[in-house]
Design a protein around this motif. Structure first.
Motif, PDB file in Angstrom:
ATOM      1  N   ARG A  73      -1.043   2.907   4.182  1.00 39.61           N
ATOM      2  CA  ARG A  73      -2.223   3.113   3.345  1.00 39.61           C
ATOM      3  C   ARG A  73      -1.824   3.154   1.874  1.00 39.61           C
ATOM      4  NH1 ARG A  73      -3.589   6.890   7.465  1.00 39.61           N
ATOM      5  NH2 ARG A  73      -2.917   8.651   6.171  1.00 39.61           N
ATOM      6  N   ALA A  74      -0.750   3.887   1.582  1.00 40.84           N
ATOM      7  CA  ALA A  74      -0.334   4.054   0.183  1.00 40.84           C
ATOM      8  C   ALA A  74       0.189   2.749  -0.420  1.00 40.84           C
ATOM      9  CB  ALA A  74       0.733   5.139   0.085  1.00 40.84           C
ATOM     10  N   ALA A  75       0.805   1.904   0.408  1.00 36.59           N
ATOM     11  CA  ALA A  75       1.378   0.640  -0.087  1.00 36.59           C
ATOM     12  C   ALA A  75       0.472  -0.551   0.201  1.00 36.59           C
ATOM     13  CB  ALA A  75       2.747   0.413   0.569  1.00 36.59           C
ATOM     14  N   TRP A  76      -0.762  -0.279   0.582  1.00 35.83           N
ATOM     15  CA  TRP A  76      -1.704  -1.345   0.929  1.00 35.83           C
ATOM     16  C   TRP A  76      -1.827  -2.342  -0.207  1.00 35.83           C
ATOM     17  CZ3 TRP A  76      -7.538  -1.378   0.159  1.00 35.83           C
ATOM     18  CH2 TRP A  76      -8.153  -2.398   0.904  1.00 35.83           C
ATOM     19  N   LEU A  77      -1.870  -3.601   0.127  1.00 35.67           N
ATOM     20  CA  LEU A  77      -1.877  -4.677  -0.855  1.00 35.67           C
ATOM     21  C   LEU A  77      -3.020  -4.537  -1.865  1.00 35.67           C
ATOM     22  CD1 LEU A  77      -0.149  -7.285  -1.266  1.00 35.67           C
ATOM     23  CD2 LEU A  77      -1.991  -8.517  -0.088  1.00 35.67           C
ATOM     24  N   PHE A  78      -4.192  -4.117  -1.382  1.00 39.10           N
ATOM     25  CA  PHE A  78      -5.369  -4.033  -2.243  1.00 39.10           C
ATOM     26  C   PHE A  78      -5.626  -2.620  -2.774  1.00 39.10           C
ATOM     27  CE2 PHE A  78      -7.072  -7.746   0.408  1.00 39.10           C
ATOM     28  CZ  PHE A  78      -6.754  -8.683  -0.563  1.00 39.10           C
ATOM     29  N   ARG A  79      -4.641  -1.753  -2.686  1.00 38.30           N
ATOM     30  CA  ARG A  79      -4.884  -0.359  -3.046  1.00 38.30           C
ATOM     31  C   ARG A  79      -5.347  -0.216  -4.508  1.00 38.30           C
ATOM     32  NH1 ARG A  79      -4.059   4.762  -1.319  1.00 38.30           N
ATOM     33  NH2 ARG A  79      -3.644   6.342  -2.907  1.00 38.30           N
ATOM     34  N   GLU A  80      -4.620  -0.804  -5.444  1.00 30.88           N
ATOM     35  CA  GLU A  80      -5.005  -0.671  -6.852  1.00 30.88           C
ATOM     36  C   GLU A  80      -6.363  -1.298  -7.117  1.00 30.88           C
ATOM     37  OE1 GLU A  80      -2.155  -1.894  -9.721  1.00 30.88           O
ATOM     38  OE2 GLU A  80      -0.521  -0.714  -8.853  1.00 30.88           O
ATOM     39  N   ALA A  81      -6.601  -2.458  -6.518  1.00 34.28           N
ATOM     40  CA  ALA A  81      -7.912  -3.096  -6.687  1.00 34.28           C
ATOM     41  C   ALA A  81      -9.011  -2.248  -6.078  1.00 34.28           C
ATOM     42  CB  ALA A  81      -7.899  -4.489  -6.049  1.00 34.28           C
ATOM     43  N   GLY A  82      -8.719  -1.626  -4.936  1.00 35.74           N
ATOM     44  CA  GLY A  82      -9.699  -0.770  -4.288  1.00 35.74           C
ATOM     45  C   GLY A  82     -10.042   0.448  -5.125  1.00 35.74           C
ATOM     46  N   ILE A  83      -9.027   1.040  -5.748  1.00 35.12           N
ATOM     47  CA  ILE A  83      -9.255   2.190  -6.618  1.00 35.12           C
ATOM     48  C   ILE A  83     -10.119   1.779  -7.814  1.00 35.12           C
ATOM     49  CG2 ILE A  83      -8.134   3.813  -8.198  1.00 35.12           C
ATOM     50  CD1 ILE A  83      -5.759   3.833  -6.258  1.00 35.12           C
TER      51      ILE A  83
END
Length: 538
Positions: free
Chosen positions: A466-476
Motif C-alpha cells: 500500500r505504501a509503495a503503491w505506484l499511484f500513491r502520490e497521484a492518489g493523495i
C-alpha cells in the motif's frame, strides 16, 4: 504507418468513424515492434518520416495510450548510433520525455484509473482486449503506467550517454525524483530511475549535480544497502562519486557508512571482488583528502580506519596457527552464549555488548558464525528502537552470507527496521525475499507450515505494498481511491496499522541446530500472538 498517424491527428472526423480510433495506437505500436532489435528497419523507418508524427503523439495530441507506444518507438530508434542523430535533431523529444517521466503516473491515474465510469471504451479494449472487468482494467493500467514511465526513462537514458545533453537532464526537480522511479513490481526487469542515475554519474558533468542533492545520495545509500535487483547500480554511483575529487567531499560522510556495510561482498552480478573495490576506493579517499573544505570528518575517518583494521586482521589470521584460531572461535562461542542468556533475561543492551565482544573475538574467516552474531545484534538494535544500527548489522550479515542477501532472519529483521524508518520499498523487497527463503528452507523453524505465509509477514507485505503503491502520490493529490482487497483503507489517508507487531512483539524462532555444533530447541513457527523475540542460538 506514419501516414496513418498523421491522418488520425489531422482528421478527427475520420478518427471517430468505426474502429479508426485504434489506428494511431497500432501504427505507433507496429513501428516500435519492427524497430526493436533491427537497426536496418529503424533506418528505413526514419527515412520514411516516422519521427515527426511520433513526436506529436508524445506531446499528447491524442491520449496517454498513444504516448506510451510513441515513447517506446522513439526509444528504440534512439538506441542505434545510425538513427539517434535523427531523434536528437528534434530537440523537444528530450524535454517531453523528462516531463512524461515525472507526470506519467499522475496522467494515467487521473485520466483513467481514478474514475471508473469515465474510462474511454477504446482504452479499456486496448488494455484487456475487451475481456475482464474493472479489476483487470485497473491492474493493466498500473502495468501500462509503469511502462510509460520506464520507457520514458529508457529514451532519456539514450540521450544521457551524450555529454551535451547532461545539463538538460540534470535539473534538480527531475534528479530528485529518479530514485523513486522504480516501476513497482510489474517492471522488475527495467533499471528504471537508478539506471539513468548510473549513466549520469558515469559522466563528470553529471556527478556534480547529483552530488549537490543530499536526498539523492541518501536514496543511493538505501538502494545500495537493500536487496533491490539494481543494488549494484547504486554502489557504482557512490563509488564514482567518491573517486571524483570534485564530488568526493560532498558525499563521503553519507556514503561511507553504507559502503562499509557492503565491504564483505565477494561478488554481485558480474562484478567480482566488489568488496575489495569498495575498500580500495575508501582507502584512496582518506589518503587523497586534505584539510579545509575537502577535509573528512573524524567520524568518517574512524569508520574507514576500523574497516582497514579488519582487513589487516584477516591477513594476520592467515598466518595464525589453527590451534589459536580454534581457541578464538571457542572464546567467541562462550561470549555469544552469554549474550543469548542476557537476551533471554531481558537485558537487551547487555546482550548487544556481548555480541559485539564475540564479533571482536570470532575469526574473520568464520563467516557463518559472524552472520549469526551480526543478525543477533541486529535484533537487539530493533528492540532498542535503533533501526539504522539494525539495518547496518543485518546488511553485514546478508553480505557475509552465501548466497548473498539470502539469510532469512536478517532479511526479516531488516524489513522491520526499514519499516520503522518509513522505507516502504526496501522493507517490501526484504519481506518478499524472506518469505521466498522460508518457502525453500528445510529448516523446521523457517519452512512454511502447510505452505502458509506467517500472518505477520503477510501483513507487513500488504502494508508496504500500500505504501509503495505506484499511484500513491497521484492518489493523495487527487483525493485517494479505495484499495482493492482491503475494504475501508483509502489511499492518501493514514491506515490503522495497530495490528502490525513491532519488532518487540514478534519475531522468528530459533535457528534449529547450532552451527558450531550444539543442539538448540527445534521450536516450530508460532502464532504471532504466542511467539516471543529470540536471538539465534546458532
Amino acid at each position: 504507418m506514419a501516414a496513418l498517424i498523421w491522418k488520425g491527428l489531422k482528421n478527427r472526423r475520420w478518427l471517430s468513424l468505426d474502429q479508426n480510433i485504434y489506428i494511431p495506437y497500432y501504427a505507433a505500436h507496429i513501428i516500435g515492434s519492427y524497430t526493436m532489435n533491427m537497426e536496418e528497419f529503424a533506418e528505413s523507418a526514419v527515412h520514411a518520416g516516422v519521427i515527426p508524427p511520433l513526436v506529436e503523439l508524445l506531446r499528447g495530441r491524442l491520449t496517454w495510450v498513444e504516448q506510451r507506444v510513441a515513447v517506446r518507438a522513439l526509444g528504440h530508434l534512439a538506441t542505434y548510433a545510425s538513427t539517434f542523430p535523427s531523434v536528437a535533431s528534434h530537440g523537444e523529444i528530450l524535454e517531453l520525455s523528462i516531463q512524461l517521466a515525472m507526470s506519467s503516473l499522475e496522467i494515467v491515474y487521473s485520466h483513467f484509473y481514478q474514475y471508473v465510469d469515465r474510462r474511454l471504451s477504446y482504452h479499456c479494449d486496448l488494455l484487456t482486449r475487451g475481456m475482464g472487468g474493472v479489476e483487470m482494467e485497473s491492474r493493466k493500467a498500473e502495468e501500462w503506467a509503469s511502462q510509460l514511465q520506464c520507457w520514458s526513462l529508457q529514451l532519456i537514458n539514450c540521450f544521457a550517454f551524450k555529454p551535451e545533453f547532461i545539463p538538460t537532464i540534470c535539473k534538480p526537480e527531475f534528479l530528485v525524483k529518479l530514485p523513486g522511479m522504480w516501476g513497482g513490481l510489474v517492471n522488475e526487469n527495467s533499471p528504471a530511475g537508478i539506471g539513468l542515475l548510473r549513466t549520469i554519474c558515469h559522466h563528470k558533468l553529471g556527478r556534480g549535480p547529483v552530488a549537490s542533492c543530499p536526498g539523492i545520495i541518501e536514496a543511493l545509500c538505501n538502494i545500495a544497502s537493500s536487496s533491490d535487483d539494481w543494488q549494484y547500480m547504486a554502489i557504482d554511483c557512490l563509488l564514482w562519486l567518491l573517486q571524483d575529487p570534485n564530488t568526493c567531499h560532498k558525499v563521503i560522510d553519507k556514503a561511507v557508512p553504507a559502503l562499509i556495510d557492503l565491504a564483505e561482498i565477494k561478488a554481485l552480478g558480474d562484478q567480482k571482488k566488489l568488496g575489495d573495490s569498495i575498500v580500495n576506493v575508501l582507502q584512496d579517499c582518506i589518503q587523497s583528502q586534505g584539510t579545509g573544505r575537502n577535509s573528512v570528518s573524524n567520524h568518517t575517518k574512524e569508520l574507514i580506519g576500523e574497516l582497514l583494521n579488519s582487513k589487516q586482521r584477516m591477513k594476520w589470521e592467515k598466518n595464525m596457527p589453527k590451534e589459536d584460531l580454534h581457541i578464538k572461535q571457542a572464546a567467541a562461542l562462550v561470549v555469544k552464549l552469554e549474550g543469548n542468556s542476557l537476551f533471554s533475561s531481558g537485558n537487551i543492551s547487555g546482550a548487544a555488548s556481548k555480541y559485539s565482544e564475540a564479533l571482536s573475538l570470532c575469526p574473520m574467516r568464520s563467516k557463518k558464525e559472524r552472520v549469526v552474531l551480526y543478525s543477533n545484534r541486529a535484533q537487539c538494535h530493533l528492540l532498542l528502537q535503533q533501526p539504522s544500527a539494525a539495518i547496518s548489522d543485518a546488511t553485514h550479515a546478508l553480505c557475509l552470507h552465501n548466497p548473498l542477501n539470502r539469510h532469512a532472519k536478517s532479511l526479516w529483521r531488516r524489513a522491520q527496521a526499514y519499516d520503522m524508518l518509513g522505507l516502504a520499498k526496501e522493507s517490501l523487497l526484504d519481506a518478499i525475499l524472506f518469505i521466498n527463503e522460508c518457502s525453500q528452507s528445510n529448516d523446521p523453524d523457517l519452512c512454511l507450515r502447510h505452505n502458509k505465509v506467517p500472518d505477520y509477514a503477510e501483513r507487513l507485505v500488504k502494508k508496504q505494498m500500500r505504501a509503495a503503491w505506484l499511484f500513491r502520490e497521484a492518489g493523495i493529490k487527487h483525493g485517494g481511491v479505495h484499495y482493492e482487497g482491503d475494504a475501508g483503507d483509502v489511499y492518501g489517508q493514514d491506515s490503522d496499522d495497530s495490528e502490525w507487531e513491532t519488532a518487540s512483539e514478534s519475531d522468528m524462532g530459533n535457528d534449529g541446530r547450532d552451527e558450531m555444533g550444539d543442539d538448540d530447541d527445534d521450536s516450530e513457527w508460532k502464532n504471532e500472538d504466542e511467539s516471543k523475540d529470540k536471538c539465534d542460538k546458532a
